[in-house]
Design an enzyme around this catalytic site. Structure first.
Site: not given
Length: 359
Positions: A191, A226, A243, A280, A309
């Site tokens: 990502s 990360g 997170d 994200d 998304k």
């Protein structure tokens, strides 16, 4: 080729043709230009056929490619052609260019699909002799000249092609409109390429050192493991990673990351002067858009890059709804801002958005 033909050729990711078709119809209608899109599913491109002569060149001058969410490249083109003699494709191409202007470059391309990539060998084989033939006929500058239109020959199959040109001030400089990046071996996840591509696309190179400066403070919501934090750390920023999952150990050892085991929707910044917010998280796009808008409206950050998304259907409408949420929130606070949204090459079922406060 009649350079006044009224058609646009737009490249996109396979499977997103309907979304791009919906988008270009609306963008054109906003300018009082009407037409209809034609495409095949999973083809990787859309033809927008204008009703009026010369409307396609007007669209290329009026709609920045950067304003199109789902388009990778945009060309003015003629009708698709079929090669009757597969041994002399170049001769057929030259015959279509009788009244064409002088080009500064030539690109022989194919769709970014499994079937399209099988045409890459043909495209490479044709490029050099086509360039030589165009220079011999005085239709191509002796050296590459990016200030002039570029000729594009787009092979949809071995026997069919679309010939068009891109505007020098409104095109992607990358082959097929794709910015290809190498995955860093020490990055925690793939990502990371999404944020790397977004940064390179959304921030001009001559502004990069000021807007993404070392020692700036950033927040990464939904950070684990990360991948996005990695891109910020690599550029010298200090990151507050938020997170409930586990962060990459190597990132934590840099001393540039502070970890918070919290819900990204409930987190509030511990420090003032946060410049960047990135996000994200897998969540409904409208909910993410409202969260980003709230951070900007409260002055908790100055710029943000985040992913939406998207649902399987009505993706363009979903992006529009997210933008309306941002517009409403920031306009209530009388804030001036820049919005950019793009379906990046490294995205899949999401669109990446950048917002910058201009006040």
């Amino acid at each position: 080729m009649n350079m006044n033909t009224s058609a646009l050729l737009l490249y996109c990711r396979a499977g997103f043709e309907a979304d791009l078709g919906t988008e270009i119809v609306q963008k054109a209608a906003d300018l009082g230009i009407y037409g209809y899109p034609s495409f095949s599913k999973q083809s990787g491109f859309v033809l927008f056929n204008c009703h009026q002569v010369d409307d396609a060149p007007r669209l290329v001058k009026s709609i920045p490619l950067t304003d199109l969410v789902f388009a990778r490249q945009m060309l003015v083109c003629g009708a698709p052609i079929e090669f009757e003699n597969l041994e002399d494709r170049i001769g057929t191409i030259l015959a279509e260019l009788d009244d064409a202007p002088l080009f500064g470059d030539v690109c022989v391309e194919h769709p970014d699909t499994t079937e399209g990539r099988a045409l890459s060998k043909l495209c490479r084989k044709i490029t050099v002799p086509l360039r030589q033939a165009l220079r011999k006929s005085k239709q191509l500058t002796s050296k590459e000249n990016l200030k002039k239109p570029s000729l594009h020959v787009f092979f949809s199959s071995g026997s069919n092609a679309i010939i068009g040109y891109s505007d020098p001030s409104n095109r992607s400089p990358h082959p097929l409109g794709i910015l290809r990046l190498k995955f860093p071996s020490d990055a925690p996840s793939r990502s990371t390429l999404k944020l790397d591509e977004a940064i390179q696309l959304f921030i001009p190179q001559n502004e990069m050192s000021q807007r993404l400066a070392p020692s700036m403070q950033a927040v990464d919501l939904g950070s684990c493991p990360g991948g996005w934090t990695y891109q910020l750390v690599k550029r010298g920023l200090f990151v507050h990673a938020v997170d409930n999952g586990a962060m990459d150990a190597a990132l934590m050892e840099t001393g540039q990351v502070t970890y918070y085991a919290e819900d990204g929707f409930k987190f509030t910044p511990r420090k003032k002067q946060v410049t960047w917010l990135v996000c994200d998280m897998i969540e409904q796009p409208q909910r993410v858009a409202q969260l980003m808008a709230n951070w900007l409206a409260k002055g908790w950050c100055k710029e943000t890059i985040f992913n939406l998304k998207l649902p399987m259907k009505q993706r363009f409408e979903s992006v529009q709804q997210a933008k309306q949420i941002v517009d409403k929130t920031l306009q209530q606070h009388q804030m001036r801002y820049q919005w950019q949204a793009k379906h990046l090459y490294h995205d899949r079922e999401e669109v990446t958005v950048h917002i910058r406060i201009l006040n």
